[in-house]
Design a protein around this motif. Structure first.
Motif, short mmCIF file in Angstrom:
data_model
loop_
_atom_site.label_atom_id
_atom_site.label_comp_id
_atom_site.label_asym_id
_atom_site.label_seq_id
_atom_site.Cartn_x
_atom_site.Cartn_y
_atom_site.Cartn_z
N ARG A 213 0.80 -1.12 -0.01
CA ARG A 213 -0.07 -0.06 0.06
C ARG A 213 0.84 1.30 0.17
O ARG A 213 1.83 1.40 0.65
CB ARG A 213 -0.75 -0.17 1.15
CG ARG A 213 -1.72 1.10 1.28
CD ARG A 213 -2.47 1.16 2.54
NE ARG A 213 -3.96 2.02 2.55
CZ ARG A 213 -5.01 1.29 3.01
NH1 ARG A 213 -4.97 0.31 3.48
NH2 ARG A 213 -6.23 1.96 2.71
N VAL A 214 0.52 2.35 -0.88
CA VAL A 214 1.08 3.58 -0.62
C VAL A 214 0.21 4.64 -0.13
O VAL A 214 -0.87 4.49 -0.28
CB VAL A 214 1.33 4.31 -2.20
CG1 VAL A 214 2.05 5.25 -2.29
CG2 VAL A 214 2.03 2.95 -3.09
N PRO A 215 0.60 5.30 0.90
CA PRO A 215 -0.52 6.30 1.50
C PRO A 215 -1.06 7.44 0.77
O PRO A 215 -0.38 7.63 -0.31
CB PRO A 215 0.83 7.02 2.63
CG PRO A 215 1.99 6.61 2.39
CD PRO A 215 2.09 5.37 1.20
N THR A 250 -1.27 -1.17 -11.32
CA THR A 250 -1.81 0.26 -10.28
C THR A 250 -1.06 0.47 -9.36
O THR A 250 -0.66 1.64 -9.17
CB THR A 250 -3.38 -0.27 -9.97
OG1 THR A 250 -3.94 -0.83 -10.94
CG2 THR A 250 -3.96 0.82 -9.42
N GLN A 251 -0.47 -0.56 -8.64
CA GLN A 251 0.47 -0.08 -7.43
C GLN A 251 1.74 0.63 -8.05
O GLN A 251 2.16 1.68 -7.56
CB GLN A 251 0.90 -1.39 -6.84
CG GLN A 251 1.42 -1.52 -5.58
CD GLN A 251 2.82 -1.19 -5.38
OE1 GLN A 251 3.63 -1.42 -6.15
NE2 GLN A 251 3.58 -0.76 -4.46
N ARG A 252 2.32 0.35 -9.05
CA ARG A 252 3.65 0.80 -9.55
C ARG A 252 3.08 2.44 -9.88
O ARG A 252 3.86 3.34 -9.59
CB ARG A 252 4.02 -0.10 -10.99
CG ARG A 252 4.62 -1.20 -10.83
CD ARG A 252 5.12 -1.81 -12.21
NE ARG A 252 5.92 -3.01 -11.83
CZ ARG A 252 7.33 -2.92 -11.78
NH1 ARG A 252 7.89 -2.03 -12.42
NH2 ARG A 252 7.73 -3.85 -11.23
N THR A 257 3.28 8.15 -9.03
CA THR A 257 2.21 9.40 -8.64
C THR A 257 2.49 10.00 -7.27
O THR A 257 2.62 11.14 -7.15
CB THR A 257 0.72 8.89 -8.75
OG1 THR A 257 0.38 8.04 -9.92
CG2 THR A 257 -0.31 10.09 -8.62
N HIS A 258 2.66 8.98 -6.21
CA HIS A 258 3.17 9.55 -4.94
C HIS A 258 4.52 10.20 -4.93
O HIS A 258 4.87 11.37 -4.46
CB HIS A 258 3.23 8.36 -4.19
CG HIS A 258 3.57 8.69 -2.71
ND1 HIS A 258 2.39 9.26 -1.70
CD2 HIS A 258 4.57 8.18 -1.98
CE1 HIS A 258 3.19 9.49 -0.61
NE2 HIS A 258 4.40 8.94 -0.66
N GLY A 267 -4.23 13.22 -12.13
CA GLY A 267 -4.42 11.96 -12.28
C GLY A 267 -3.41 10.92 -12.11
O GLY A 267 -2.01 11.57 -11.96
N PRO A 268 -3.49 9.72 -12.44
CA PRO A 268 -2.40 8.60 -12.18
C PRO A 268 -1.17 8.92 -13.23
O PRO A 268 -1.46 9.10 -14.49
CB PRO A 268 -3.08 7.38 -12.60
CG PRO A 268 -4.22 7.63 -13.11
CD PRO A 268 -4.61 9.00 -12.93
#
Ligand code: PXL
Length: 290
Positions: A213-215, A250-252, A257-258, A267-268
């Motif tokens: 998970r990314v915050p 999606t996680q990558r 994005t983070h 957006g992503p």
């Protein structure tokens, strides 16, 4: 090289700025080798999440004439994939469009885009949200988040962590509506993990596909996930394989994005990972597995 032609009709809004819906679905499906016809349900200057004063051109009247024209031209689709819809009538029209193009083996995928974190998006009325449930009944695959699934099933929204029993109950509830495949996004039980769970008709126990998970919360990532999922299935993956790929991609995208930061409403940042996704699809097609 043998090339299997796959064609998908993507029925979502076109938001000019702030990547989501068609500006995500088209590049991802294309990169995965899926020829994509787009049917914009509405044209907006930006998406509705965090922007104010956006323009909104409703295209309800154009949907059936567009579909009839495609039909007259002899167009056939391996998949029909709907997302954000602009008005209550559009839900009925999209269902008519599904009937027009559905054939033996067509994948009808509905992402019942309506809200997130327990809240419906600004343009969604209760009538529209109820109509989305009806659209899901006629789909082969549905892919809601918890907010959407709870709304469709008439359950109160709950914050995570989520138990295996609760996720199983929701996925069985979704399959009981009619689809043969259901995917629930935003699934997690332990801190630090996030992903999706999937279930197919005839199975008892869902499979959980998780990643780190990314915050934070990232607009448009549901569309990254959904487009990758549809592309994976069209490329011949099983539902869990396609879900795992969609979770990983999606996680990558979210990590980047983070890291980049800035205005998250844009957006992503999915573009820089498209080569990775293309390679994964190519490896799968060449029999190296997902
Ligand atoms: O990604 C979901 C989405 C799609 N399209 C529009 C939206 C949203 C979410 O806010 O506003 C126009």
């Amino acid at each position: 090289m043998t090339y299997r032609n796959m064609r998908c009709a993507a029925i979502h809004d076109l938001s000019g700025m702030g990547k989501c819906s068609l500006t995500v679905a088209l590049p991802i499906l294309s990169a995965c080798g899926v020829e994509t016809a787009v049917m914009p349900t509405a044209v907006l200057s930006t998406h509705t999440g965090g922007f104010t004063g956006y323009t909104y051109r409703d295209l309800t009247e154009d949907l059936l004439p567009m579909a009839r024209h495609w039909k007259k031209e002899g167009c056939r689709f391996e998949a029909l994939y709907s997302g954000f819809l602009g008005s209550p009538e559009q839900i009925g029209l999209v269902s008519e469009i599904f009937s027009l193009f559905r054939e033996e083996g067509t994948l009808v995928a509905v992402d019942p885009v309506m809200g997130d974190a327990g809240k419906l998006y600004a343009t969604y009325t209760k009538e529209m949200a109820d109509g989305m449930g009806t659209l899901c009944r006629g789909a082969d695959l549905v892919m809601p988040n918890f907010t959407e699934a709870c709304h469709i099933l008439g359950l109160p929204y709950r914050e995570g962590p989520y138990t295996r029993e609760y996720v199983r109950e929701i996925l069985h509830g979704l399959l009981d509506l009619g689809p043969r495949m259901a995917v629930l996004t935003g699934v997690w039980q332990e801190e630090g993990c996030l992903g999706a769970a999937c279930l197919e008709r005839g199975q008892e126990e869902p499979q959980w596909l998780l990643s780190d998970r990314v915050p934070g919360s990232y607009h448009g990532t549901g569309d990254v996930f959904g487009s990758t999922l549809v592309a994976g299935l069209l490329n011949g993956m099983t539902l869990p394989q396609a879900c795992q790929l969609a979770v990983d991609y999606t996680q990558r995208v979210i990590v980047t994005t983070h890291q980049v930061g800035g205005d998250l409403r844009m957006g992503p940042k999915f573009e820089c990972h498209l080569p990775w996704l293309c390679q994964k699809m190519a490896d799968f097609r060449e029999g190296k597995g997902a």
